[in-house]
Structure formats: structure tokens, C-alpha cells
Design a protein around this motif. Structure first.
Motif, short mmCIF file in Angstrom:
data_model
loop_
_atom_site.label_atom_id
_atom_site.label_comp_id
_atom_site.label_asym_id
_atom_site.label_seq_id
_atom_site.Cartn_x
_atom_site.Cartn_y
_atom_site.Cartn_z
N LEU A 1 -9.11 42.30 38.97
CA LEU A 1 -10.47 42.73 38.43
C LEU A 1 -10.55 42.73 36.86
N SER A 2 -9.49 42.54 36.34
CA SER A 2 -9.61 42.32 34.64
C SER A 2 -8.06 42.33 34.55
N GLU A 3 -7.84 41.56 33.46
CA GLU A 3 -6.49 41.29 33.01
C GLU A 3 -6.38 41.07 31.27
N GLY A 4 -5.49 41.18 30.68
CA GLY A 4 -5.38 40.90 29.19
C GLY A 4 -5.98 39.68 28.90
N PHE B 1 0.96 49.54 33.24
CA PHE B 1 -0.40 49.35 32.72
C PHE B 1 -0.84 48.21 34.01
N ILE B 2 -0.56 48.19 35.06
CA ILE B 2 -1.29 47.60 36.37
C ILE B 2 -2.07 48.73 36.87
N ILE B 3 -3.20 48.99 36.82
CA ILE B 3 -4.04 49.96 37.48
C ILE B 3 -4.58 49.39 38.90
N VAL B 4 -4.42 50.21 39.90
CA VAL B 4 -4.85 49.78 41.21
C VAL B 4 -6.40 50.73 41.20
#
Length: 115
Positions: free
Chosen positions: A16-19, A111-114
Motif C-alpha cells: 500500500l505504501s513503502e519508504g 514497521f511493516i503494518i498490515v
């Protein structure tokens, strides 16, 4: 007669998003084994340093979720190279393979959010 085809998860489709830049992904070594699809939750096998499908029943290190496979890899009798999302990302729960509540909690510490 209908010809229904099921399309697999595409590389990175679960993101969905990443750094920014390449901060969320790393090159990894994947243990020999069956084909794996993008979005497979992986654990780190302690003895070899290779990643394998997350298995909460295992006792080799793969019982601890470590990252998510970015792109599918084929079946292999030898170690494979791949890319994984290892930190700073939001991912779609419905597109992940092998996810359970324990894996979700461990991924959150990276910090990998589901979602």
C-alpha cells in the motif's frame, strides 16, 4: 465451457505504501523449495541464514516472521535470490500468504503494518 483463469499476485501488488527509494526492500537468499508467490510471509532459517516460508510450527527460525517476499520465485532444488520488504511499509492483508496474528505482531516491530 468456461475458461476461468486466476491471476496470481503481481510483484509488489500487496504494497500500500513503502519508504522512499529502496529503504523498504533488500536482496535476500531463499532456501531451496517450492515456488513462492509475491506476498509470502517469510521467516529466517537460523542454521543457513536463508529465508523460508513462515511456519509457526517450525523450530528452525522460520517460526518467526521476518519479511514479505516482493516478487514470486519458482521452485528450485538450490538456494534462490529474491527481494523482500523488510521494513517501513504498509501492506494489504488480503494479498499476503501465510499471515497469522503472531506474524502480524512481529512484522509490526519491523514497521511493516498490515492493513
Amino acid at each position: 465451457m468456461s475458461n476461468i483463469h486466476h491471476e496470481p499476485v503481481h510483484a509488489g501488488e500487496f504494497l500500500l505504501s513503502e519508504g522512499q527509494g529502496n529503504i523498504s526492500r533488500e536482496a535476500i537468499s531463499i532456501a531451496a523449495g517450492p515456488a513462492l508467490v509475491a506476498g509470502q510471509v517469510l521467516g529466517l532459517v537460523t542454521a543457513t541464514g536463508d529465508f523460508a516460508p513462515y511456519n509457526p510450527e517450525a523450530e528452525d527460525g522460520s517460526e518467526n516472521a521476518a519479511c514479505i517476499l516482493f516478487a514470486s520465485v519458482g521452485e528450485s532444488d538450490v538456494q534462490r535470490r529474491g527481494r523482500a520488504v523488510v521494513r517501513l511499509a504498509e501492506v494489504s492483508e488480503g494479498l499476503l500468504t501465510g499471515l497469522d496474528l503472531d506474524a502480524e505482531k512481529v512484522l509490526a516491530t519491523r514497521f511493516i503494518i498490515v492493513r
